[in-house]
Scaffold this active site. Sequence first.
Site, PDB file in Angstrom:
ATOM      1  N   GLU A   1      25.968 -29.746 -54.729  1.00  0.00           N
ATOM      2  CA  GLU A   1      25.047 -29.809 -55.759  1.00  0.00           C
ATOM      3  C   GLU A   1      25.706 -28.870 -57.193  1.00  0.00           C
ATOM      4  O   GLU A   1      26.211 -27.787 -56.897  1.00  0.00           O
ATOM      5  CB  GLU A   1      23.903 -28.745 -55.306  1.00  0.00           C
ATOM      6  CG  GLU A   1      22.888 -28.608 -56.636  1.00  0.00           C
ATOM      7  CD  GLU A   1      21.439 -27.886 -56.070  1.00  0.00           C
ATOM      8  OE1 GLU A   1      21.373 -27.745 -54.824  1.00  0.00           O
ATOM      9  OE2 GLU A   1      20.835 -27.495 -56.951  1.00  0.00           O
TER      10      GLU A   1
ATOM     11  N   LYS B   1      25.845 -27.730 -60.982  1.00  0.00           N
ATOM     12  CA  LYS B   1      25.033 -27.250 -62.117  1.00  0.00           C
ATOM     13  C   LYS B   1      26.229 -26.762 -63.291  1.00  0.00           C
ATOM     14  O   LYS B   1      27.187 -26.054 -62.907  1.00  0.00           O
ATOM     15  CB  LYS B   1      24.427 -25.937 -61.324  1.00  0.00           C
ATOM     16  CG  LYS B   1      23.290 -25.503 -62.520  1.00  0.00           C
ATOM     17  CD  LYS B   1      22.522 -24.272 -61.691  1.00  0.00           C
ATOM     18  CE  LYS B   1      21.293 -23.721 -62.746  1.00  0.00           C
ATOM     19  NZ  LYS B   1      20.661 -22.857 -62.285  1.00  0.00           N
TER      20      LYS B   1
ATOM     21  N   ASP C   1      12.976 -29.235 -55.592  1.00  0.00           N
ATOM     22  CA  ASP C   1      13.462 -27.740 -55.531  1.00  0.00           C
ATOM     23  C   ASP C   1      12.746 -27.465 -56.967  1.00  0.00           C
ATOM     24  O   ASP C   1      13.797 -27.500 -58.150  1.00  0.00           O
ATOM     25  CB  ASP C   1      15.293 -27.929 -55.847  1.00  0.00           C
ATOM     26  CG  ASP C   1      15.679 -26.607 -56.039  1.00  0.00           C
ATOM     27  OD1 ASP C   1      14.808 -25.697 -55.893  1.00  0.00           O
ATOM     28  OD2 ASP C   1      16.828 -26.608 -56.246  1.00  0.00           O
TER      29      ASP C   1
ATOM     30  N   ASP D   1      17.586 -23.324 -66.805  1.00  0.00           N
ATOM     31  CA  ASP D   1      16.996 -24.180 -65.636  1.00  0.00           C
ATOM     32  C   ASP D   1      15.578 -23.999 -65.222  1.00  0.00           C
ATOM     33  O   ASP D   1      15.412 -22.828 -64.768  1.00  0.00           O
ATOM     34  CB  ASP D   1      18.074 -23.798 -64.648  1.00  0.00           C
ATOM     35  CG  ASP D   1      17.552 -24.590 -63.180  1.00  0.00           C
ATOM     36  OD1 ASP D   1      17.159 -25.558 -63.370  1.00  0.00           O
ATOM     37  OD2 ASP D   1      18.079 -23.847 -61.998  1.00  0.00           O
TER      38      ASP D   1
ATOM     39  N   GLU E   1      20.558 -32.546 -58.908  1.00  0.00           N
ATOM     40  CA  GLU E   1      19.204 -32.032 -59.098  1.00  0.00           C
ATOM     41  C   GLU E   1      18.793 -32.490 -60.771  1.00  0.00           C
ATOM     42  O   GLU E   1      19.741 -32.225 -61.611  1.00  0.00           O
ATOM     43  CB  GLU E   1      19.272 -30.356 -59.021  1.00  0.00           C
ATOM     44  CG  GLU E   1      17.898 -29.620 -59.781  1.00  0.00           C
ATOM     45  CD  GLU E   1      17.873 -28.238 -59.520  1.00  0.00           C
ATOM     46  OE1 GLU E   1      18.141 -27.781 -58.487  1.00  0.00           O
ATOM     47  OE2 GLU E   1      17.191 -27.705 -60.637  1.00  0.00           O
TER      48      GLU E   1
ATOM     49  N   ASP F   1      16.342 -16.968 -46.700  1.00  0.00           N
ATOM     50  CA  ASP F   1      14.810 -17.266 -46.977  1.00  0.00           C
ATOM     51  C   ASP F   1      14.116 -16.989 -45.711  1.00  0.00           C
ATOM     52  O   ASP F   1      13.008 -16.846 -45.619  1.00  0.00           O
ATOM     53  CB  ASP F   1      14.498 -18.745 -47.333  1.00  0.00           C
ATOM     54  CG  ASP F   1      15.196 -18.982 -48.619  1.00  0.00           C
ATOM     55  OD1 ASP F   1      15.710 -18.378 -49.415  1.00  0.00           O
ATOM     56  OD2 ASP F   1      15.465 -20.393 -48.905  1.00  0.00           O
TER      57      ASP F   1
ATOM     58  N   MET G   1      17.187 -30.102 -43.592  1.00  0.00           N
ATOM     59  CA  MET G   1      18.142 -29.738 -44.744  1.00  0.00           C
ATOM     60  C   MET G   1      18.448 -28.131 -44.393  1.00  0.00           C
ATOM     61  O   MET G   1      17.205 -27.435 -44.674  1.00  0.00           O
ATOM     62  CB  MET G   1      18.261 -30.032 -46.187  1.00  0.00           C
ATOM     63  CG  MET G   1      19.177 -29.641 -46.988  1.00  0.00           C
ATOM     64  SD  MET G   1      18.882 -27.893 -47.840  1.00  0.00           S
ATOM     65  CE  MET G   1      18.260 -28.463 -49.312  1.00  0.00           C
TER      66      MET G   1
ATOM     67  N   ASP H   1      13.375 -25.856 -63.449  1.00  0.00           N
ATOM     68  CA  ASP H   1      12.773 -26.059 -62.383  1.00  0.00           C
ATOM     69  C   ASP H   1      11.194 -26.599 -62.161  1.00  0.00           C
ATOM     70  O   ASP H   1      10.597 -25.967 -61.493  1.00  0.00           O
ATOM     71  CB  ASP H   1      12.999 -25.048 -61.126  1.00  0.00           C
ATOM     72  CG  ASP H   1      14.455 -24.964 -60.695  1.00  0.00           C
ATOM     73  OD1 ASP H   1      15.255 -25.738 -60.871  1.00  0.00           O
ATOM     74  OD2 ASP H   1      14.765 -23.703 -60.325  1.00  0.00           O
TER      75      ASP H   1
ATOM     76  N   ASP I   1      17.333 -33.100 -55.213  1.00  0.00           N
ATOM     77  CA  ASP I   1      16.630 -32.255 -55.790  1.00  0.00           C
ATOM     78  C   ASP I   1      15.697 -32.526 -56.860  1.00  0.00           C
ATOM     79  O   ASP I   1      16.369 -32.550 -57.886  1.00  0.00           O
ATOM     80  CB  ASP I   1      17.467 -30.816 -56.208  1.00  0.00           C
ATOM     81  CG  ASP I   1      17.870 -29.946 -54.907  1.00  0.00           C
ATOM     82  OD1 ASP I   1      17.579 -30.345 -53.754  1.00  0.00           O
ATOM     83  OD2 ASP I   1      18.270 -28.920 -55.094  1.00  0.00           O
TER      84      ASP I   1
ATOM     85  N   HIS J   1      17.486 -21.652 -47.275  1.00  0.00           N
ATOM     86  CA  HIS J   1      18.796 -20.974 -47.015  1.00  0.00           C
ATOM     87  C   HIS J   1      18.528 -19.893 -45.962  1.00  0.00           C
ATOM     88  O   HIS J   1      17.433 -19.517 -45.601  1.00  0.00           O
ATOM     89  CB  HIS J   1      18.807 -19.782 -48.145  1.00  0.00           C
ATOM     90  CG  HIS J   1      18.869 -20.578 -49.524  1.00  0.00           C
ATOM     91  ND1 HIS J   1      17.772 -21.126 -50.625  1.00  0.00           N
ATOM     92  CD2 HIS J   1      20.171 -20.848 -50.342  1.00  0.00           C
ATOM     93  CE1 HIS J   1      17.993 -21.537 -51.330  1.00  0.00           C
ATOM     94  NE2 HIS J   1      19.363 -21.555 -51.598  1.00  0.00           N
TER      95      HIS J   1
ATOM     96  N   HIS K   1      19.660 -29.803 -63.447  1.00  0.00           N
ATOM     97  CA  HIS K   1      20.742 -29.269 -63.578  1.00  0.00           C
ATOM     98  C   HIS K   1      21.512 -30.521 -64.548  1.00  0.00           C
ATOM     99  O   HIS K   1      22.566 -30.254 -65.354  1.00  0.00           O
ATOM    100  CB  HIS K   1      21.687 -29.300 -62.155  1.00  0.00           C
ATOM    101  CG  HIS K   1      21.049 -28.021 -61.528  1.00  0.00           C
ATOM    102  ND1 HIS K   1      21.541 -27.788 -60.375  1.00  0.00           N
ATOM    103  CD2 HIS K   1      19.968 -27.438 -61.983  1.00  0.00           C
ATOM    104  CE1 HIS K   1      20.847 -26.689 -59.813  1.00  0.00           C
ATOM    105  NE2 HIS K   1      19.938 -26.469 -60.691  1.00  0.00           N
TER     106      HIS K   1
END
Length: 407
Positions: free
Chosen positions: A184, A186, A290, A258, A220, A60, A91, A260, A248, A57, A223
């Site tokens: 994406e 969710k 992810d 979620d 994902e 980040d 990406m 992950d 993802d 991102h 998700h």
Amino acid sequence: MLPDQFTPKKEDHFTFGLWTVGNRGRDPFGDAVRPPITPVHVVKKLSELGAYGVNLHDNDLVPFGASATEQEKIVREFKVALKDNDMKVPMATVNLFYHPIFRDGAFTSNDPKVRAFAIQKTLRAIDLGIDLGANIFVLWGGREGVEADVSKCALEALKWYREGINYLTGYVKDQKLDLKFALEAKPNEPRGDIYLATTGHMLAFIQTLDHPEIVGVNPEVAHEQMSGLNFYHGIAQAIDAGKLFHIDLNDQKPGRYDQDLRFGSESIKPMFHLVRLLEESKYQGMRHFDAHAYRSEDEEGVWNFALGCMRTYNVLKFKAAQFAADEEIQALKREIASEYGKDEYQLHKYSSGNATKLKNASFDVDALAGRGAGYERLDQMLTELLLGIRGGISSAKQSEHASAASR
Ligand code: GLT
Ligand code: MN
Ligand code: MN
């Protein structure tokens, strides 16, 4: 751990988000448990483990509100780390969920100034992604939803969502950027309900955009599984639509928030079908993880987590090759198929002639209805293959497929 046939390699095209291995273990009930890891260190460590690249991102890498001079310095140092460690950024994405300004959505906020700010932030994140070499831009609308439907009209929100994405694809086309978007989905979390809740919703929405040809999906695992959906089926639909631009990978227990989790740590059989599909359909994109380490872990646990994601992918790829080479399994599949016989009614294409033939055909309904399928035996064979106790293929063949899987 000594290298073996499952050790990740650059050619495997494994990537991680900076935010994944950088996850500090914060949750709604507890503070961070791990110190921050710098992006430069992430790049070095992931490269040593065999990853191909990192994704990010905007924030980040470049903190929210950083000046142009600060950004320039951070990006310059990051590019050096990428080059020194032979790492790519395939990406990029934009954080439209963390800052309080997005408390009621970004592209779907009721406030046109917030919507404008969200688009401005995304345009800048696109420029950053292009500068780092990304050719996929993920849009995850984490705040694009509601707690209370009284707060906004869902039709209006969808219209704003569409306008936002049309603006961005307009920019990419106008600037002639080599960039595609991957949406994406969710179902909920952090909002009570999030618009465009599943990959299926996204696929339908894409067809209503100005430039659908440069917009695909980034499904994902967690998700879709949060909604109780079959991820493998969703991915097949995305591939069939030519829209699987990114993925993802992670894992999830049913009926939870979620999570992950480390790829393949829970859903071994579903992830086997997924990897087999990705490999056999020759999916060209990155194998992006992810996910994040358990909150119980320190930094060493984070790198064990990252290695585990990649190794499990390679093990499942090997298992897919074993499945294809297992003579007993393949013979049973052929036997099942031959019992079904040929498609004598030419169902793949309508013509008035074959419709007349079909309307006049007679079927032995009782016989068809009474026949067992043989899937219990077949699925048990798969279970035993995954549990590692099938000896159905010779060791010579096994090593042949092992080296094919590791290529
Ligand atoms: C966030 C979210 C992920 C998305 C990331 C991309 S951000 O971590 O939980 O599922 O893929 O915006
Ligand atoms: Mn994700
Ligand atoms: Mn997730």
